[in-house]
Design a protein around this motif. Structure first.
Motif, PDB file in Angstrom:
ATOM      1  N   PHE A 273       0.856  -1.189   0.000  1.00 50.32           N
ATOM      2  CA  PHE A 273       0.000   0.000   0.000  1.00 50.32           C
ATOM      3  C   PHE A 273       0.891   1.237   0.000  1.00 50.32           C
ATOM      4  N   PHE A 274       0.565   2.197  -0.849  1.00 47.38           N
ATOM      5  CA  PHE A 274       1.271   3.473  -0.791  1.00 47.38           C
ATOM      6  C   PHE A 274       0.291   4.596  -1.111  1.00 47.38           C
ATOM      7  N   ALA A 275       0.562   5.766  -0.503  1.00 41.88           N
ATOM      8  CA  ALA A 275      -0.373   6.888  -0.594  1.00 41.88           C
ATOM      9  C   ALA A 275       0.389   8.205  -0.607  1.00 41.88           C
ATOM     10  N   PRO A 276       0.683   8.759  -1.783  1.00 42.35           N
ATOM     11  CA  PRO A 276       1.277  10.101  -1.839  1.00 42.35           C
ATOM     12  C   PRO A 276       0.194  11.188  -1.773  1.00 42.35           C
ATOM     13  N   THR A 277       0.541  12.309  -1.142  1.00 43.66           N
ATOM     14  CA  THR A 277      -0.380  13.440  -1.003  1.00 43.66           C
ATOM     15  C   THR A 277       0.387  14.738  -1.212  1.00 43.66           C
ATOM     16  N   LEU A 278      -0.233  15.659  -1.937  1.00 45.92           N
ATOM     17  CA  LEU A 278       0.376  16.964  -2.208  1.00 45.92           C
ATOM     18  C   LEU A 278      -0.635  18.048  -1.856  1.00 45.92           C
ATOM     19  N   SER A 279      -0.199  19.051  -1.102  1.00 48.82           N
ATOM     20  CA  SER A 279      -1.067  20.176  -0.763  1.00 48.82           C
ATOM     21  C   SER A 279      -0.422  21.476  -1.234  1.00 48.82           C
ATOM     22  N   TRP A 280      -1.264  22.416  -1.640  1.00 42.61           N
ATOM     23  CA  TRP A 280      -0.794  23.697  -2.171  1.00 42.61           C
ATOM     24  C   TRP A 280      -1.598  24.811  -1.521  1.00 42.61           C
ATOM     25  N   ASP A 281      -0.911  25.662  -0.761  1.00 39.48           N
ATOM     26  CA  ASP A 281      -1.536  26.847  -0.180  1.00 39.48           C
ATOM     27  C   ASP A 281      -1.502  27.955  -1.225  1.00 39.48           C
TER      28      ASP A 281
END
Length: 529
Positions: free
Chosen positions: A305-313
């Motif tokens: 299982f793998f889960a990348p996440t990217l957030s942008w303010d």
């Protein structure tokens, strides 16, 4: 206040004087009549007493005079002489007493603050078991004490300390919820308040059907007991379980963990989060897990299982978050120990009648895109779209009803005989959920309001093709049955898929919710002594 203090030779005492006032730049106080000092060992001055002490016959202290150096003198009338003749007890000043006292040096004490705010449960280094807020019950971040529902939160610290990696490991902490072994362990289902749950669980408040949840990227698990159809649409009457995922953080954090256990249990977890670009407000997160384990029942399971996440303010008031999850698991089907009569059959618990050479595969891909925008302190907007694609390949052998008595029509039948069947075929499930919420804070006539207005669209497309039929007859009271031969597996795999049902479910909803606060002020008194 001074009360009946006994003074013996070679004994140093300290006296606490109350109601001391100033007189001629000196401390001067008259003790109440009831205040007395009784001196023992009537006689001449004790040469063995500490320097500065004079001991005279016992009597009643009438007056104490304290000097600015905090020494004092007491005059009194001897009890055996009722005249006004005065005698004195002189005590060395504090400076002299300190010089004579045995010196002691304490070790250095350093006081430091925690490296994180204990109330900030999103901080990667926070190890607190306490969680004060939740948004599962009403879709608004609300203190649990003010939530009009039964909700229990298991934070990440508990998940880590208990080494949990499945929902069933976490649910042991929740009252009124039990694990249900469904479809040979291929689904995670539970019994809540006596109601059997469906095969759907929730991720960040969104219904994700027919999939498992790996806890490597889960921040906390929230269990809502009771109905919730007003905000979540169709669901289970006992409640639901919501897994809240970890989010990217600008605070760098990296970890890798290896676990070992019985029956060749190996699990690896890796987490990383931090800042990609401070200038553009980009943060990332990556969570990864690998599992390889066997069982005392001659079954196995491996998972990645793998889960990348990217957030942008984008701006101080606007945030975009994009997440992806990939889940891939292979396992052998196991529907447990068969029943015999009104209880489980009296056979070794390690005995299984499934063929370990058969493998079920379960693959799930999920994409989540979320927008958070704050117009001002009183108006906020949240929108989210989640797409999930799940596919399975079933290779299963299962049992029917066990024979509990002889049948004259079947002379070869023995007690404990049971027919074994196969179930082969693919299965797919696609779901998409889109929702938008607006939160409005305002006040009318001293009453504070928090209003939630939102809408949701949900679509679920499910279908499978299956070939099923009889394999052989086994007896549960004998040894484990032999494995299926290669020729038999090829014969089963070549059979036509005789059953191909499919269903599609669509729901659309608009909801309105209001919270009102009538009392907002709390008076706190501090009593100083």
């Amino acid at each position: 206040m001074l009360k009946n203090i006994s003074l013996s030779p070679n004994l140093t005492i300290g006296l606490a004087l109350s109601n001391i006032g100033y007189a001629d730049n000196q401390f001067d106080t008259a003790l109440p009549v009831a205040t007395q000092m009784t001196l023992s060992n009537v006689g001449e001055q004790d040469k063995g007493a500490p320097s500065g002490f004079g001991i005279q016959p016992s009597g009643t202290v009438n007056r104490i005079k304290a000097t600015p150096q905090y020494g004092f003198a007491a005059n009194y009338n001897p009890s055996h002489d009722r005249t006004n003749t005065s005698s004195y007890i002189q005590v060395a000043d504090a400076g002299q007493a300190t010089e004579r006292a045995d010196s002691a040096t304490l070790p250095k004490v350093t006081v430091e603050a925690d490296p994180y705010d204990p109330t900030n449960t999103d901080h990667p280094y926070n190890k607190s078991y306490n969680v004060s807020n939740s948004s599962t019950s009403n879709k608004i971040d609300t203190p649990i004490m003010e939530t009009p529902a039964s909700i229990q939160v298991i934070p990440k610290s508990v998940l880590h300390d208990q080494q949990a990696f499945r929902l069933e490991d976490v649910i042991k902490n929740v009252s009124g919820v039990q694990t249900q072994h469904s479809f040979g362990g291929d689904y995670e289902t539970f019994v809540m308040r006596g109601f059997l749950q469906s095969t759907a669980n929730h991720r960040n408040g969104i219904r994700i059907p027919a999939t498992k949840i790996d806890l490597v990227n889960v921040e906390q698990v929230e269990v809502l007991k009771g109905t919730s159809a007003m905000l979540y649409g169709f669901g289970d009457p006992g409640g639901f379980i919501n897994a809240v995922t970890k989010q990217p953080s600008p605070t760098p954090y990296y970890s890798i963990e290896q676990r070992f256990g019985s029956y060749d249990h190996f699990r690896t977890e890796a987490n990383a989060t931090g800042l990609l670009s401070k200038e553009y407000g980009l943060n990332y997160r990556m969570d990864l897990s690998y599992l390889d384990t066997n069982s005392f029942r001659n079954t196995y399971k491996n998972r990645i299982f793998f889960a990348p996440t990217l957030s942008w303010d984008v701006t101080p008031n606007t945030k975009l978050t994009l997440s992806y999850e990939h889940f891939d698991e292979n396992n052998s089907y196991d529907n447990g120990t068969p029943s015999f009569g009104n209880k489980l059959a009296s056979i070794p618990r390690s005995r299984t009648f499934m063929d370990p050479s058969l493998t079920n595969t379960n693959t799930n891909d999920l994409i989540d895109f979320k927008i958070d925008h704050r117009f001002n302190n009183n108006i906020k907007l949240n929108a989210d779209t989640v797409w999930s694609h799940n596919k399975k390949q079933w290779e299963t052998a299962y049992l029917r009803t066990v024979a509990q008595k002889l049948n004259p029509e079947k002379p070869t039948l023995e007690i404990g005989d049971v027919d074994r069947y196969y179930w082969f075929g693919p299965e797919k499930l696609d779901s998409i959920t889109a929702w938008i919420n607006g939160t409005f804070d305002f006040e009318t006539y001293g009453v504070k309001h928090k209003v939630l207005l939102g809408g949701e669209y949900y679509n679920n497309d499910f279908g499978y093709q299956v070939a099923s039929g009889h394999i052989d007859t086994v007896n549960i009271f004998r040894d484990d049955p032999a494995r299926l031969t290669t020729a038999k597996l090829q014969e089963i795999g070549a059979k036509a898929r005789t059953t191909a049902p499919s269903t599609e479910t669509t729901s659309k909803a608009i909801y309105l919710q209001g919270q009102m606060t009538f009392f907002t002020e709390t008076t706190t008194r501090k009593i100083n002594q």
